[in-house]
Design an enzyme around this catalytic site. Structure first.
Site, short mmCIF file in Angstrom:
data_model
loop_
_atom_site.label_atom_id
_atom_site.label_comp_id
_atom_site.label_asym_id
_atom_site.label_seq_id
_atom_site.Cartn_x
_atom_site.Cartn_y
_atom_site.Cartn_z
N ALA A 1 38.35 50.32 33.54
CA ALA A 1 39.32 51.22 32.91
C ALA A 1 39.25 52.65 33.42
O ALA A 1 39.82 53.55 32.82
CB ALA A 1 39.13 51.19 31.40
N ASN B 1 31.74 50.46 28.74
CA ASN B 1 31.23 49.76 29.93
C ASN B 1 31.50 50.58 31.18
O ASN B 1 30.77 50.49 32.17
CB ASN B 1 31.89 48.38 30.05
CG ASN B 1 31.33 47.39 29.06
OD1 ASN B 1 30.24 46.86 29.26
ND2 ASN B 1 32.05 47.16 27.98
N HIS C 1 39.69 58.68 29.79
CA HIS C 1 38.39 58.79 30.47
C HIS C 1 38.49 59.88 31.54
O HIS C 1 39.34 59.78 32.43
CB HIS C 1 38.00 57.48 31.16
CG HIS C 1 37.92 56.31 30.25
ND1 HIS C 1 36.93 56.17 29.30
CD2 HIS C 1 38.70 55.22 30.13
CE1 HIS C 1 37.12 55.03 28.65
NE2 HIS C 1 38.19 54.44 29.13
#
Ligand SMILES: NC(=O)C1=CN([C@@H]2O[C@H](COP(=O)(O)OP(=O)(O)OC[C@H]3O[C@@H](n4cnc5c(N)ncnc54)[C@H](OP(=O)(O)O)[C@@H]3O)[C@@H](O)[C@H]2O)C=CC1
Ligand SMILES: O=C([O-])CC(=O)C(=O)O
Length: 271
Positions: A124, A192, A222
Site C-alpha cells: 500500500a 505491514n 502513508h
C-alpha cells in the site's frame, strides 16, 4: 502456464483471484484456501473462467508453482516454510511477520537451498522502487507516517491494550511513535508497509514509524521520507480503503496483481 495458489480469500485474495480469472494475470488459478467457508464461496462465485480447488497448504504446495499469502502474519509461519520446503515460490503480503528474525533467516536459508523465490510486493505504499535504488549507496534515515480514519485502526492490539477508545477521539491524534519493530507487532494488520520499508531499507530497528488517527479522513495516508547519499525523497499516497476491509488500501491488492504480472511478462519496467 504458472499455477497459482491463493492462501487467504479476503479483501486482497479476492482481488487477486479476480485478476487471474479475468486474464489480467496470465496464470492458472489452481487452488485457494481460507479458514472461512463463506470467503471461499464468495471468491468461487465471483469467478467465471477458473474453478480452483480448495486445498489446505500441505496439499496446495505440492500442486502449484507459487503460493500467494494474503491472510495474516500468523499464516506466514505456516505458509512460507511449507511452500519453500516443497520447492514452491511464495509471495508474502503479511510482511510484518518478518520482524521475527528467526523466521526471516529460516525462510532465506530454505529458499537458497531449494532455489526458490520469496516475493514481497510494495503493497500500500509508494516509493519502494526509489528506496531500493537508493539502498545501493548509504542510507541515513527512513521514516513512515501512517494516518488513517478510525476504521483503519480499530481493533489493533496497541489500541486494545492501551484502552484507547478511538471512536471518542475527535481530532487528529498521534497514537504511536517508535521503531518499525514495535509498530508491526502493535499494529499487525495496519502497518505491514513498515515491514516492507524496513526490508528494503535500513532494517526494522532503524526505521521510524508514526501512526496517526484522523477522524476527518476517508483515505489511508502513508508518507515516507528517505534520506541518504543519493539525496532525499518524500512520497505520499492517499489510498482508497478496500470496501470489504477498511484497514486495507485498494493499492495493496493492485500491487500484488502488478507483481504477479511482472512474473509472467518478458518486458518489465521499474526497479
Ligand atoms: N503489505 C501491505 O502493504 C499490506 C498488507 N496487508 C495484510 O495482508 C493480509 C491480507 O489482508 P486482507 O485481504 O485485507 O485481509 P482480510 O481480513 O480481508 O482477509 C484475510 C482472510 O484470510 C483469513 N486468514 C487469516 N489467517 C488465516 C490462517 N492462518 N489460515 C486460514 N485463513 C486465514 C482471514 O480470516 P480471519 O478474518 O478469521 O482472520 C480472512 O478471511 C493481512 O495480513 C493484512 O494485514 C494489508 C494491507 C496492505
Ligand atoms: O493497506 C494499508 O493502507 C496498509 C496496511 O493495512 C498494512 O500495511 O498492513
Amino acid at each position: 502456464m504458472l499455477k497459482i495458489g491463493v492462501f487467504g480469500c479476503g479483501a486482497i485474495g479476492g482481488e487477486i483471484c479476480k485478476a487471474i480469472d479475468n486474464g489480467q494475470i496470465e496464470a492458472e488459478l489452481y487452488a485457494i484456501y481460507d479458514r472461512h467457508n463463506e470467503s471461499l464461496d464468495r471468491v468461487k462465485s465471483s469467478l467465471e473462467n477458473f474453478d480452483p480447488q480448495i486445498m489446505e497448504i500441505v496439499d496446495m504446495v505440492r500442486e502449484v508453482d507459487l503460493v500467494v499469502e494474503c491472510a495474516s502474519q500468523q499464516a506466514v509461519y505456516e505458509v512460507v516454510p511449507a511452500a519453500l520446503h516443497a520447492k514452491c515460490d511464495v509471495m508474502v503480503v503479511s510482511v510484518g511477520a518478518f520482524v521475527d528474525t528467526q523466521l526471516l533467516g529460516m525462510a532465506e536459508n530454505i529458499a537458497r537451498e531449494k532455489n526458490c523465490r520469496i516475493y514481497v510486493p510494495s503493497g500500500a505504499i509508494c516509493g519502494i522502487d526509489g528506496l531500493i535504488s537508493a539502498s545501493a549507496a548509504a542510507l541515513h534515515s527512513v521514516t513512515l507516517t501512517t494516518e488513517k480514519p478510525p476504521g483503519g485502526l480499530r481493533g489493533a492490539p496497541y489500541v486494545l491494550e492501551n484502552n484507547i477508545d478511538i471512536d471518542s477521539i475527535t481530532g487528529r491524534t498521534v497514537l504511536f511513535e517508535g521503531s518499525a519493530t514495535e509498530a508491526v507487532q502493535s499494529f499487525p494488520a495496519n502497518v505491514n508497509v513498515a515491514a516492507t520499508l524496513s526490508l528494503a531499507g535500513i532494517g526494522f530497528d532503524n526505521t521510524r514509524v508514526r501512526i496517526v488517527l484522523n477522524p476527518a479522513l476517508t483515505r489511508n495516508v502513508h508518507e515516507i521520507t528517505v534520506e541518504g547519499e543519493f539525496g532525499r525523497f518524500t512520497s505520499r499516497v492517499e489510498n482508497v480503503p478496500s470496501p470489504t476491509n477498511p484497514k486495507t488500501s485498494y493499492l495493496a491488492p493492485l500491487s500484488v496483481i502488478s507483481t504477479l504480472k511482472k512474473l509472467t511478462q518478458s518486458f518489465n519496467v521499474g526497479t
